[in-house]
Write an enzyme that holds these catalytic residues in place. Structure first.
Site, PDB file in Angstrom:
ATOM      1  N   ARG A  81     -15.784 -10.602  80.680  1.00 51.04           N
ATOM      2  CA  ARG A  81     -16.971 -10.272  81.392  1.00 51.04           C
ATOM      3  C   ARG A  81     -17.066  -8.181  81.301  1.00 51.04           C
ATOM      4  O   ARG A  81     -18.134  -7.779  81.166  1.00 51.04           O
ATOM      5  CB  ARG A  81     -17.406  -9.992  83.194  1.00 51.04           C
ATOM      6  CG  ARG A  81     -17.075 -11.638  83.424  1.00 51.04           C
ATOM      7  CD  ARG A  81     -16.006 -11.774  85.162  1.00 51.04           C
ATOM      8  NE  ARG A  81     -17.584 -11.510  85.861  1.00 51.04           N
ATOM      9  CZ  ARG A  81     -16.897 -10.277  86.764  1.00 51.04           C
ATOM     10  NH1 ARG A  81     -15.960 -10.811  87.506  1.00 51.04           N
ATOM     11  NH2 ARG A  81     -18.283  -9.817  88.053  1.00 51.04           N
ATOM     12  N   THR A 109      -8.370  -1.651  98.582  1.00 54.75           N
ATOM     13  CA  THR A 109      -7.919  -0.846  97.589  1.00 54.75           C
ATOM     14  C   THR A 109      -6.100  -0.014  98.337  1.00 54.75           C
ATOM     15  O   THR A 109      -5.841  -0.259  97.628  1.00 54.75           O
ATOM     16  CB  THR A 109      -8.667  -0.085  97.528  1.00 54.75           C
ATOM     17  OG1 THR A 109      -9.946  -0.331  96.574  1.00 54.75           O
ATOM     18  CG2 THR A 109      -8.184   0.910  96.428  1.00 54.75           C
ATOM     19  N   LYS A 133     -15.759  -6.351  81.943  1.00 55.38           N
ATOM     20  CA  LYS A 133     -15.168  -5.251  83.112  1.00 55.38           C
ATOM     21  C   LYS A 133     -14.075  -4.748  82.769  1.00 55.38           C
ATOM     22  O   LYS A 133     -12.782  -4.654  83.401  1.00 55.38           O
ATOM     23  CB  LYS A 133     -15.053  -5.595  83.986  1.00 55.38           C
ATOM     24  CG  LYS A 133     -16.435  -6.935  84.931  1.00 55.38           C
ATOM     25  CD  LYS A 133     -17.753  -6.373  85.495  1.00 55.38           C
ATOM     26  CE  LYS A 133     -18.120  -7.120  86.041  1.00 55.38           C
ATOM     27  NZ  LYS A 133     -19.353  -6.511  86.932  1.00 55.38           N
ATOM     28  N   HIS A 147       1.329  -4.293  86.137  1.00 54.52           N
ATOM     29  CA  HIS A 147       1.704  -5.438  87.873  1.00 54.52           C
ATOM     30  C   HIS A 147       1.590  -6.950  87.594  1.00 54.52           C
ATOM     31  O   HIS A 147       2.210  -7.678  87.755  1.00 54.52           O
ATOM     32  CB  HIS A 147       0.736  -5.315  89.004  1.00 54.52           C
ATOM     33  CG  HIS A 147       0.548  -6.240  89.875  1.00 54.52           C
ATOM     34  ND1 HIS A 147       1.532  -6.540  91.035  1.00 54.52           N
ATOM     35  CD2 HIS A 147      -0.358  -7.341  90.560  1.00 54.52           C
ATOM     36  CE1 HIS A 147       1.853  -6.965  92.036  1.00 54.52           C
ATOM     37  NE2 HIS A 147       0.504  -7.424  91.608  1.00 54.52           N
ATOM     38  N   LYS A 164     -14.466  -2.961 101.049  1.00 59.89           N
ATOM     39  CA  LYS A 164     -13.586  -3.069 100.189  1.00 59.89           C
ATOM     40  C   LYS A 164     -12.406  -1.972 100.015  1.00 59.89           C
ATOM     41  O   LYS A 164     -11.829  -2.184  99.916  1.00 59.89           O
ATOM     42  CB  LYS A 164     -14.553  -3.135  99.020  1.00 59.89           C
ATOM     43  CG  LYS A 164     -13.699  -2.673  97.017  1.00 59.89           C
ATOM     44  CD  LYS A 164     -15.056  -2.344  96.445  1.00 59.89           C
ATOM     45  CE  LYS A 164     -14.386  -2.316  94.955  1.00 59.89           C
ATOM     46  NZ  LYS A 164     -15.405  -1.796  94.044  1.00 59.89           N
TER      47      LYS A 164
END
Length: 208
Positions: free
Chosen positions: A128, A198, A130, A141, A194
């Site tokens: 995509r 985070t 991103k 990770h 959101k």
């Protein structure tokens, strides 16, 4: 008869039957999967997408995130069942009993498979375009979780890791629910929480 060693923090035991499970006989498959993942998200994928428009994967991503939510809920449930029955740190050698030994290693195996499936997170980001999401911490990770969860199950499947898997599964329940909802444009304005996800992820990274 299998021999057991108990340390103050964890219980070490022999689980030969783990070798019979998919991807568990040898480290070669998980290393190959992780190396392929790294090669794609760091080299092949970005090069392929350089001259192409981002793929519209909304439907696939919604289905994928719903799947991950159900996986996380199921893992959280299994971990809670074990912890409610045996405590945060077991005072007895649970793994001397075949049933309990199977329960603990089954949870760890499902967790490992979940970590392998989560490698698709980054693949979707790449397809995509991103690129801002494909950070060093993100890639590190995901790659390390696949390797580490395999290694712990294979060589040192301790009961104490159930707590860590429980916390991670809880965080992933929230995280993938957010990802799923954010894929629906009509709901984006309601996703004010959101920033808290985070923070929750950063706390999880710091402690685990």
């Amino acid at each position: 008869m299998a021999s057991y060693y108990r340390s103050p923090l964890s219980i070490f035991f022999s689980v030969d039957f783990v070798d019979e499970w998919f991807l568990m006989k040898s480290p070669v498959p998980v290393i190959t999967i992780t190396a392929t993942y790294l090669y794609f998200v760091l080299k092949v994928g970005p090069d392929y997408m350089k001259t192409r428009k981002p793929y519209n994967l909304n439907s696939i991503i919604i289905i994928y995130n719903i799947f991950q939510v159900f996986v996380s809920v199921y893992l959280f449930y299994l971990c809670m069942q074990l912890m409610l029955a045996n405590g945060l740190v077991s005072k007895t050698c649970l793994l001397e009993h075949e049933d309990t030994r199977r329960d603990i290693t089954n949870v760890m195996y499902y967790y490992f498979l979940a970590k392998v499936s989560e490698l698709l997170d980054t693949v979707f980001f790449v397809l995509r375009k991103k690129t801002s999401q494909v950070t060093f911490l993100h890639v590190y990770h995901h790659a390390m979780m696949a390797i580490v969860s395999w290694s712990i199950l294979k060589y040192e499947p301790t009961y104490m890791t159930i707590y860590i898997r429980n916390v991670n599964s809880f965080v992933h329940m929230i995280m993938y629910t957010y990802y799923c909802l954010s894929a629906l444009p009509v709901l984006k304005k309601y996703l004010w929480w959101k920033k808290y996800i985070t923070k929750l992820q950063l706390v999880r990274f710091f402690f685990f």
